[in-house]
Design a protein around this motif. Structure first.
Motif, mmCIF file in Angstrom:
data_model
loop_
_atom_site.group_PDB
_atom_site.id
_atom_site.type_symbol
_atom_site.label_atom_id
_atom_site.label_comp_id
_atom_site.label_asym_id
_atom_site.label_seq_id
_atom_site.Cartn_x
_atom_site.Cartn_y
_atom_site.Cartn_z
ATOM 1 N N ASP A 162 33.258 43.094 39.579
ATOM 2 C CA ASP A 162 34.388 42.695 39.103
ATOM 3 C C ASP A 162 33.770 44.756 38.059
ATOM 4 O OD1 ASP A 162 35.684 42.835 36.657
ATOM 5 O OD2 ASP A 162 34.895 40.435 36.612
ATOM 6 N N TYR B 186 43.035 38.986 41.300
ATOM 7 C CA TYR B 186 42.224 40.620 41.169
ATOM 8 C C TYR B 186 43.322 41.503 41.961
ATOM 9 C CZ TYR B 186 38.185 38.858 38.358
ATOM 10 O OH TYR B 186 36.977 38.570 37.971
ATOM 11 N N LEU C 15 36.459 45.307 42.343
ATOM 12 C CA LEU C 15 37.972 44.838 42.800
ATOM 13 C C LEU C 15 37.876 44.548 40.220
ATOM 14 C CD1 LEU C 15 37.555 41.825 44.744
ATOM 15 C CD2 LEU C 15 39.006 44.291 44.649
ATOM 16 N N ARG C 16 39.312 45.214 40.307
ATOM 17 C CA ARG C 16 39.657 44.447 39.052
ATOM 18 C C ARG C 16 41.029 43.690 38.551
ATOM 19 N NH1 ARG C 16 38.994 49.674 35.584
ATOM 20 N NH2 ARG C 16 38.184 50.308 36.750
ATOM 21 N N ALA C 17 40.699 43.133 37.554
ATOM 22 C CA ALA C 17 41.103 41.868 37.538
ATOM 23 C C ALA C 17 43.050 42.105 36.896
ATOM 24 C CB ALA C 17 40.615 41.436 36.320
ATOM 25 N N ARG C 18 44.090 41.310 37.920
ATOM 26 C CA ARG C 18 44.917 41.640 36.557
ATOM 27 C C ARG C 18 45.336 41.562 35.906
ATOM 28 N NH1 ARG C 18 47.871 38.776 41.678
ATOM 29 N NH2 ARG C 18 47.177 39.956 43.482
ATOM 30 N N LYS D 239 47.098 36.680 35.819
ATOM 31 C CA LYS D 239 45.318 36.124 35.361
ATOM 32 C C LYS D 239 44.873 35.041 35.236
ATOM 33 C CE LYS D 239 42.388 38.107 32.434
ATOM 34 N NZ LYS D 239 41.574 39.364 31.012
#
Lengths: 266, 779
Positions: B35, B83, B102-105, B110
């Protein structure tokens, strides 16, 4: 135990509520119930023969008349009991003696029910000791009862106690074994929710019972403490107490010693 | 000797399998998925190769992934629900490493319900009877006293039933509460409940990931019949320090996490304590004042990356309950677990995980009497070693194999008195030792585009060890002989081979059909005379009389997704046959009995059912509907005249309806509704008079039903304005919103108003229980 439950209730902030519900319970055929005691007090001794009733029927002793009830003492004295009132049968010949073997035979509707019990030797009941309890919520102190006796170290012993408070029997089963207290003098009170206050007249009976009878009361105690159970009841799957009588009769036949002490709480 | 031969056979099988898959013109890409925000490793995230359809990899429990492709230039897409996809291009001429962040939306999306690497994972993977919980979702659902609880959320899923009102205990597909393997960072937790079952031992703030297998567990899990619940603790933020906390009605929680060394390691510590008992101290009553009723938990974890290939994790849990009334009565109990874990990447295709695990559960009852205290203690303790390898030979096969060795030490009970002159003699039941070993291998095999197979084999051996006396029983369960075994000698060893197979066949892009067969065995048994777990329930191991429990489960299911995977639907059926099930005989002497087997009876069991599940995964509204139709029966020697009877956990219908809705960016509302048939119970069918009191007459075991149970819970979460260094939210809830009087117990008693009658009395607990808590985050 009452206090213990109260504490839990107040802590969990429960708005717990109780209500009487009417359940659709099966009305089974009446089943045979036999309750017999031979003790070392003067005769006569009583064997009660009755049948079960439906749960929603009236509370009444459903005595069985016309049964043949025979108790023999060490297989030498054979005593055929006499019925006094419906279901109540009394001995006429035998005198209960520790160490003797008693055999009971009940015949009703062509079915024979048998049981045997050996009367244990007596352990002396010394006295009743009162254990004061702090009052709950500023009330006056109450007392717990300690039956004082010295357990003999050279034998395995089982005990049963009954309490009469002001002439009424306390509805609890009190049993003990010497599994953890062999050879010791008892200092453990009888646990009950019943409170004993100054002014109460207490009659305490101590019975020395044999293992099979202990097992009967042990299983009875499991079932009556909280039948029909929620997650925390003593027995989630209650069953009939383990009887020492043949042919699936309910109840028990016990040859036991019996000693009584009384005390007036001041 | 027999065991050794089997081990060798296993080893040679594994070796041949490897050799046949070694390839030369292919290259392997491997690395760790994380993450991007906090560096937490991500499990079950996916990497796909755009140019090669059906080729890809999925990260394991430690975030490690491996993809093998022919040499060349490719575009890769890494994805994880909730993500943003990460696309990258690599020219692979040799084996390489690439870590993916990976970047959280940052949208309302989310908050998604079920996490899966790909949105159609439920249809495509060779997994059935598997449930994964999203911790974000757990935090939104209303619960009793506002105390978030993964074990309670799990009960809302098909095939999983609650053990009772507000209870964290659960039953899976007809199994008992002890037939669930509950693992916290690989360590078995023997009693997963606090405070008489109203709360679980899992502090939801400390949990990263929850996966449950409903009897279809892969070969790496063993030792329990009904399910495996794999709970993983958070690793801690790798890039910045942060603190999270919560203040609620009955408990408060605080957790702190952060990097040990930037991108090298992190730690996580979380604590929770209930404080209802603090109010008691305000009481003027001395008995209430001296009463205790609380629990606390401590979770701690740290990891450190010693090299590119080595990561070491330390994790631990410690929790304790205390309950006491004055000095007269007290009981305290708790679990302690510890795990040391070493992840080692041997090469691009071979990943190793070595663990040393400790777990302990004990309780102590203290009874105070005239100045002396008598203590009764009991304990179960495990020393556990695990070595597991994951091997990714190519993109078609994924192997997992390992060995597990556990030494169990069970102290059933010890009585000790503080005063030797008291009437209680100190005594101790025999401590029992046993050694449980297992070897396993499994292969996740993509046979072709349509067929995926996961097959495994687990061999288990359970050795009952001396020192101690062992009993020989006759057919009436009476002891006829006692044999003494010295320390180190083996009394008896039970071997079991447990095949596991799951296959999924893709009917089309949107739907699949799956089948599974599992054999599970269980060597530790909880003998309990109550419907849910009590702290004093007794664990026993196999011995010369008690044999391993065996369950064979066959299941199949149909899975379908709609509207671009927004909706998912599944239907599963199962049939389970169980051997060597144990129960207490009627009137058993359960307390402090060394030869407990004289009180036990064994028999068989069967369970079957249908599970339906419909879920909406994305959008402002998410939620699911689950329905289970099932039956669970037992046939035990000497119980119910040796005839089949329904087990206490049998509930014919079980429905859960769950919904959450984002009203705005800041406000979310949630509701759950549950309905179930009352559990099977034994009620009296009459009464009779003995010893001047009424005794109830019982006929059939579990011949009656408790009234049906239903309840609606409501919750609202309001996010407060975000600040640079902190943000917070309020969570309000109502448990049992329409105040249904659900039966907790039904007891039977003399009618207080009419001496001639007896009556049934129903007790209900929680009605309209409100809750409020405030959660905060400091960063």
């Amino acid at each position: 135990m009452k206090k213990y439950l109260l504490v839990i209730a107040s802590i969990t902030l429960l708005a717990s509520c109780q209500k009487v519900v009417t359940l659709n319970l099966k009305n089974e055929d009446a089943q045979m119930v036999i309750e017999g005691e031979i003790n070392n007090q003067p005769p006569p001794y009583t064997i009660k023969v009755s049948k079960s009733v439906g749960f929603y029927d009236d509370n009444a002793f459903n005595g069985v008349s016309g049964a043949t009830v025979i108790v023999s003492d060490n297989n030498t004295v054979v005593d055929t009991l006499k019925m006094t009132t419906a279901g109540i049968y009394q001995t006429t010949k035998i005198t209960g003696t520790p160490g003797h073997t008693y055999t009971m035979k009940v015949v009703n509707d062509g079915i024979t029910y048998k049981a045997q019990s050996i009367m244990p030797f007596e352990v002396t009941f010394d006295s009743i000791k009162l254990l004061p309890q702090p009052g709950f919520g500023g009330q006056k102190p109450t007392f717990q009862l300690i039956p004082v006796y010295s357990d003999p170290a050279n034998s395995t012993n089982y005990y049963r106690f009954t309490i009469n408070k002001n002439g009424e029997q306390v509805q609890n089963t009190f049993i003990d074994s010497d599994e953890f207290s062999n050879g010791k003098t008892n200092d453990i009170p009888l646990f009950t929710a019943e409170e004993f206050k100054p002014g109460d007249l207490i009659e305490l009976n101590m019975l020395c019972i044999e293992y099979n009878v202990y097992l009967y009361y042990f299983s009875l105690q499991q079932n009556t403490s909280s039948a029909g159970g929620g997650p925390n009841s003593a027995a989630a799957t209650p069953a009939n107490p383990v009887s020492n009588i043949s042919n699936k009769a309910l109840g028990y036949f016990s040859a036991n010693t019996k000693a009584t002490k009384t005390i007036k709480i001041r | 000797m027999f065991n050794l031969k089997k081990q060798l056979l296993f080893a040679s099988l594994i070796l041949t399998a490897f050799q046949s898959y070694s390839q030369t013109n292919k290259v392997t890409l491997s690395g760790t998925m994380k993450d991007a925000r906090n560096g937490e490793t991500m499990m079950a995230a996916a990497v796909r190769v755009m140019e090669l359809e059906g080729i890809g990899g999925i990260s394991n429990e430690y975030g490690f992934y491996s993809v093998t492709v022919p040499k060349g230039k490719y575009h890769f897409i890494a994805s994880y629900t909730g993500y943003v996809n990460d696309t990258f291009e690599l020219d692979l001429q040799a084996n390489s490493q690439h870590n993916i962040n990976l970047r959280a939306r940052n949208t309302q999306l989310k908050t998604v319900s079920i996490r899966s690497n790909r949105n159609d994972d439920n249809v495509k993977k060779a997994e059935t009877g598997v449930e994964k919980l999203d911790m974000k979702e757990v935090s939104k659902l209303p619960v009793l006293f506002g105390e978030k609880d993964v074990l309670k959320t799990i009960q809302l899923l098909p095939g999983v039933k609650s053990a009772g009102e507000g209870n964290s205990g659960f039953f899976v597909r007809g199994g008992g509460a002890d037939q669930n393997l509950i693992l916290l960072d690989e360590a078995p937790v023997y009693n997963a409940s606090h405070l008489l079952g109203f709360f679980s031992t899992f502090n939801s703030d400390a949990i990263k990931d929850v996966t449950m297998y409903k009897g279809t567990q892969p070969a790496q899990y063993g030792g329990r019949l009904a399910s495996a619940l794999d709970i993983r603790m958070k690793d801690g933020n790798k890039s910045a320090y942060e603190a999270n906390g919560s203040i609620g009605l009955i408990s408060s929680k605080l957790s702190v996490e952060g990097p040990i060394a930037k991108d090298k390691g992190s730690f996580f510590i979380s604590g929770r304590r209930t404080y209802v008992d603090q109010f008691l101290h305000l009481s003027s009553d001395t008995l209430l004042k001296d009463s205790k009723l609380y629990f606390y938990d401590l979770n701690a974890k740290a990891n450190y990356k010693f090299s590119k290939k080595d990561v070491v994790y330390l994790s631990g849990y410690f929790g304790r309950d205390a309950l006491g009334v004055g000095s007269q009565f007290g009981i305290n109990w708790g679990n302690a677990t510890g795990t040391v874990r070493w992840n080692h990447v041997l090469n691009d295709k071979l990943f190793s995980n070595t663990s040393f695990i400790y777990s302990n559960y004990d309780y102590k009852i203290s009874i105070g009497n005239s100045g002396t205290t008598t203590d009764i203690t009991s304990r179960i303790r495990d020393y556990n070693f695990k070595e597991e390898m994951m091997y990714y030979p190519n993109s078609v096969h994924q192997f997992r194999f390992g060995v597990n060795s556990i030494y169990h030490e069970l102290l059933p009970g010890e009585v000790s008195s503080s005063d030797p002159s008291s009437s209680i003699n100190s005594s101790k039941l025999q401590t029992r030792g046993s050694w449980e070993n297992a070897l396993y291998v499994s292969d996740e095999w993509k046979v072709n585009k349509k067929l995926n197979v996961n097959m495994g084999l687990r061999g288990s051996a359970f050795s009952v060890l001396g020192n101690g006396d062992f009993y020989t029983l006759n057919s009436n369960y009476k002891i006829i002989d006692t044999i003494h075994y010295n320390a180190g000698s083996i009394v008896k060893t039970y071997f079991n081979i447990e095949p596991r197979l799951t296959a999924s066949y893709q009917l089309n892009e949107k739907s699949s059909f799956k089948i599974a067969y599992n054999r599970n065995t269980q060597n530790l048994h909880l003998v309990s005379n109550s419907t849910s777990t009590n702290p004093t329930d007794r664990w026993i191991g196999d011995n010369n009389n008690v044999k391993p429990e065996i369950a064979d489960q066959a299941s199949m299911g149909y899975f379908r997704n709609f509207k671009n995977n927004t909706y998912e639907l599944s239907a599963e059926v199962y049939y389970k046959y169980m051997q060597n099930q144990i129960d207490y005989k009627n009137g058993a002497n359960t307390l402090f009995n060394d030869a407990i087997e004289t009180e036990l009876r064994s028999g068989i069991g069967r369970a079957y059912g249908l599970e339906l599940y419909a879920k909406k995964k994305f959008g402002r509204f998410t939620g699911w509907l689950s329905y289970t139709l099932s039956r669970t029966e037992r046939k035990i020697d000497g119980i119910n005249n040796n005839e089949w009877y329904v087990a206490k956990q049998d509930k014919t219908h079980d429905i859960s309806l769950v919904g959450t809705y984002d009203v705005s960016k800041r406000v979310n509302v949630a509701a759950t509704w549950v309905y179930s048939t009352g559990n099977a119970i034994t009620f009296p069918s009459g009464k009779y008079f003995v010893d001047n009191q009424y005794v109830w007459l019982y006929t059939d075991r579990n011949g009656y039903r408790m009234p049906a149970y239903h309840r609606l819970d409501l919750g609202v979460t309001i996010k407060m304005k975000e600040h640079k260094h902190y943000n917070s939210e309020w969570v309000f809830g109502v448990y049992n919103g329409y105040g249904r009087e659900n039966a907790y117990t039904i007891t039977f008693q003399q009618d207080p108003d009419n001496a001639a009658k007896t009556q049934a009395l129903q007790t209900s607990l929680f009605r309209w229980v409100p809750s409020i808590s405030w959660n905060f985050k400091i960063k």
